[in-house]
Design an enzyme around this catalytic site. Structure first.
Site, short mmCIF file in Angstrom:
data_model
loop_
_atom_site.label_atom_id
_atom_site.label_comp_id
_atom_site.label_asym_id
_atom_site.label_seq_id
_atom_site.Cartn_x
_atom_site.Cartn_y
_atom_site.Cartn_z
N ASP A 160 26.32 25.46 -40.63
CA ASP A 160 27.38 24.74 -41.34
C ASP A 160 26.86 23.72 -42.33
OD1 ASP A 160 29.57 26.01 -40.11
OD2 ASP A 160 29.21 24.87 -38.28
N HIS A 170 32.43 22.81 -33.54
CA HIS A 170 32.16 24.25 -33.68
C HIS A 170 32.34 24.60 -35.16
CE1 HIS A 170 31.74 28.36 -32.62
NE2 HIS A 170 32.87 28.59 -31.98
N HIS A 172 22.18 22.10 -32.42
CA HIS A 172 22.78 23.33 -31.90
C HIS A 172 22.44 23.44 -30.42
CE1 HIS A 172 23.91 27.55 -31.55
NE2 HIS A 172 24.59 27.35 -32.65
N1 CMC Z 1 23.80 14.04 -34.97
C1 CMC Z 1 23.23 13.08 -34.19
N2 CMC Z 1 22.81 13.24 -32.93
C2 CMC Z 1 22.99 14.46 -32.39
C3 CMC Z 1 23.56 15.52 -33.11
C4 CMC Z 1 23.97 15.28 -34.44
N3 CMC Z 1 24.52 16.24 -35.18
N4 CMC Z 1 23.62 16.62 -32.33
C5 CMC Z 1 23.09 16.27 -31.14
N5 CMC Z 1 22.70 14.96 -31.19
C6 CMC Z 1 22.03 14.20 -30.13
C7 CMC Z 1 23.01 13.85 -29.02
O1 CMC Z 1 23.62 12.59 -29.27
C8 CMC Z 1 22.10 13.83 -27.82
O2 CMC Z 1 21.35 12.63 -27.87
P1 CMC Z 1 20.97 11.86 -26.49
O3 CMC Z 1 20.04 12.80 -25.78
O4 CMC Z 1 20.33 10.60 -26.93
O5 CMC Z 1 22.26 11.65 -25.76
C9 CMC Z 1 21.12 14.98 -28.09
O6 CMC Z 1 21.08 15.07 -29.52
C10 CMC Z 1 21.55 16.30 -27.48
O7 CMC Z 1 22.84 16.64 -27.98
P2 CMC Z 1 24.02 17.27 -27.14
O8 CMC Z 1 25.32 16.76 -27.68
O9 CMC Z 1 23.75 17.09 -25.69
O10 CMC Z 1 23.84 18.80 -27.50
P3 CMC Z 1 24.90 19.94 -27.29
O11 CMC Z 1 24.12 21.19 -27.13
O12 CMC Z 1 25.87 19.61 -26.22
O13 CMC Z 1 25.72 19.97 -28.67
C11 CMC Z 1 26.37 20.43 -30.87
C12 CMC Z 1 25.49 20.85 -29.69
C13 CMC Z 1 26.31 21.50 -31.95
C14 CMC Z 1 27.83 20.29 -30.42
C15 CMC Z 1 25.85 19.08 -31.41
O14 CMC Z 1 24.52 19.21 -31.87
C16 CMC Z 1 26.73 18.53 -32.53
O15 CMC Z 1 27.73 17.87 -32.25
N6 CMC Z 1 26.38 18.80 -33.84
C17 CMC Z 1 27.21 18.40 -34.94
C18 CMC Z 1 28.37 19.37 -35.10
C19 CMC Z 1 27.94 20.69 -35.71
O16 CMC Z 1 27.21 20.72 -36.69
N7 CMC Z 1 28.43 21.79 -35.12
C20 CMC Z 1 28.17 23.13 -35.62
C21 CMC Z 1 27.35 23.94 -34.66
S1 CMC Z 1 26.69 25.44 -35.40
C22 CMC Z 1 28.03 26.41 -35.81
C23 CMC Z 1 28.90 26.78 -34.67
O17 CMC Z 1 28.44 27.40 -33.72
O18 CMC Z 1 30.07 26.46 -34.74
#
Ligand code: CMC
Length: 447
Positions: A382, A287, A326
């Site tokens: 971010d 987050h 996201h």
């Molecule tokens: N780098 C590499 N792969 C990723 C990333 C990333 N940053 N984000 C998502 N993926 C992949 C993930 O591994 C999955 O792949 P697969 O379908 O092969 O398993 C696919 O994309 C879908 O991801 P998810 O984890 O199911 O998506 P989510 O909606 O549960 O997670 C998230 C969203 C923001 C937690 C995630 O994208 C992430 O961990 N990003 C990096 C951390 C980050 O930048 N967070 C800040 C978010 S914006 C500010 C805020 O609101 O705090």
């Protein structure tokens, strides 16, 4: 809901005047052969309506299973609108781009809290009230002094905001509108002071008291960076950049930390405790903690020629590209676009952050790579904010504090909406129990 096998279907008004379309969902439960009709309102069905779908003897009826709330609305809200596919973000209907360009953080906070932009008199009153409450009780200063020299500022912020509840027992009166308004003003006013004290604590510098001649963001910069000068004069371009960053971070509908504030607030605890929980949620690297993680990642990558190797590591699941992806945005995060532009203004004053080149190249490669394209992963808020924060003189540990300060207005607007929403109840999800059922205790010497 109407059980069509047993009840009169006229119980539910299924017609829509414009289209004569039935805004209902018919569900056939193949376990029993019964059909049910469930109303659809605002694109949702009520999970509680599924309770009637029960097989004989089954307690509770049918429920939904939704870890991480990927497809569950927890509230009705009129504060923030996001269209993740189109990359649209609006506060109370105003596009984020217009607010970032023309507004100030306190004006936006007023908008989030009250639903409308203030007129001149309302704005002056609001700014005066917030300014009036910026000082902390001296005992709270001593509380902050009690932290170790290397305490993480987010841990300090979380604890000190929660500690504020002990200074304002009237905050427990959450059903009183005037008491709520006072706590909201206090908290928005005191957050920069708490954040600045946490920052100075880590540097071993004396705390700087608020200067109420200054604007909200100017005063924050003064409390952070003032040394022996009589008056701290921040560069107006940096003040403007900080205003923009604060506006962009002010609210983001039902994200993890807002959900934490609402969930904890639903017990009718005081708002300092609820916001303390929100700060805890924001602290995590998935987050708000992502901005800190982005900076560390860019430092680790170190040089542009190492990017392909790093991207391979991401694709093999060894690491994550922090600041990308996201839950809602499947397009470029509109906030990231604005921040990228603000980078230029800040770097004009501070000089370019050498990590910018790595960030831009990383973004370019990722946006062309099939792994990211297929998963619709774009830079989020971010990705670039940390570069500005670093250029402004903050260490990475402070980055999430700079997110928490402006998010406080959004948390509190959401908290106010929760408290005044008659439909809301104490948050209490169900579980699917997967453990043992009743078994006899085994004495220690027989295990
Ligand atoms: N780098 C590499 N792969 C990723 C990333 C990333 N940053 N984000 C998502 N993926 C992949 C993930 O591994 C999955 O792949 P697969 O379908 O092969 O398993 C696919 O994309 C879908 O991801 P998810 O984890 O199911 O998506 P989510 O909606 O549960 O997670 C998230 C969203 C923001 C937690 C995630 O994208 C992430 O961990 N990003 C990096 C951390 C980050 O930048 N967070 C800040 C978010 S914006 C500010 C805020 O609101 O705090």
């Amino acid at each position: 809901m109407t059980d069509t096998s047993t009840a009169d279907s006229t119980d539910v008004d299924t017609s829509s005047p414009e289209t004569d379309r039935a805004d209902t969902l018919t569900i056939r439960d193949n376990r029993t052969g019964q059909e049910y009709e469930v109303p659809i309102t605002d694109g949702t069905i009520r999970a509680a309506d599924l309770k009637k779908l029960a097989v004989d003897g089954e307690p509770g009826g049918l429920a939904t299973y939704d870890p991480g709330f990927v497809n569950t609305a927890s509230c009705r809200s009129a504060i923030t609108f996001i269209d993740g596919d189109e990359g649209i973000l609006e506060y109370r209907g105003y596009p984020i781009e217009q607010l970032a360009e023309h507004s100030t953080y306190l004006e936006v906070a007023y908008l989030l809290l009250n639903g409308e932009l203030p007129d001149r008199e309302q704005l002056d009153d609001w700014v005066h009230e917030v300014t009036y409450h910026t000082f902390l009780h001296e005992n709270l200063k001593q509380f902050i002094q009690g932290f170790r020299y290397d305490a993480h500022p987010m841990g300090m912020l979380m604890a000190s905001v929660s500690a504020l509840s002990t200074f304002y027992p009237d905050a427990r009166d959450v059903l009183d509108a005037d008491a709520r308004k006072l706590q909201i003003t206090r908290m928005i006013a005191k957050m920069p002071t708490l954040g600045a004290f946490a920052f100075r604590h880590g540097m071993g510098r004396p705390y700087v008291y608020p200067d109420n001649d200054l604007s909200y963001t100017e005063n924050f910069l003064a409390m952070l960076f003032k040394m022996s000068e009589r008056k701290y004069n921040a560069d107006p371009r940096l003040v403007k950049a900080l205003e923009v960053l604060f506006i962009l971070h002010a609210d983001h509908e039902q994200n993890c930390s807002t959900n934490a504030v609402r969930s904890v607030g639903s017990s009718q605890v005081d708002p300092y405790s609820a916001v303390g929980a929100g700060i805890g949620a924001l602290y995590g690297p998935l987050h708000g903690g992502a901005n800190e993680a982005v900076l560390r990642m860019l430092r680790e990558v170190k040089t542009v020629d190492r990017i392909p190797e790093f991207i391979d590591g991401v694709k093999n699941g060894k690491e994550k590209l922090m600041g990308f992806g996201h839950r809602v945005y499947k397009n470029y995060d509109p906030r990231a676009k604005i921040i990228k532009k603000a980078c230029d203004d800040v770097f004009e004053v501070t000089g370019v952050n050498p990590l910018l080149e790595i960030a831009m190249e990383l973004e370019k490669i990722a946006l062309e790579d099939e792994y990211f394209v297929k998963r619709r992963l774009y830079p989020n808020v971010d990705f670039y904010s940390g570069l500005i924060y670093e250029a402004l003189g903050f260490s990475p540990e402070m980055f999430t504090v700079l997110f928490a300060i402006p998010r406080t207005s959004g948390w509190l607007a959401q908290w106010e909406e929760l408290i005044t929403d008659k439909e809301q109840k104490i948050a209490r999800p169900k579980q699917i129990y997967t453990g043992y059922r009743t078994r006899d205790f085994v004495p220690l010497d027989q295990r």
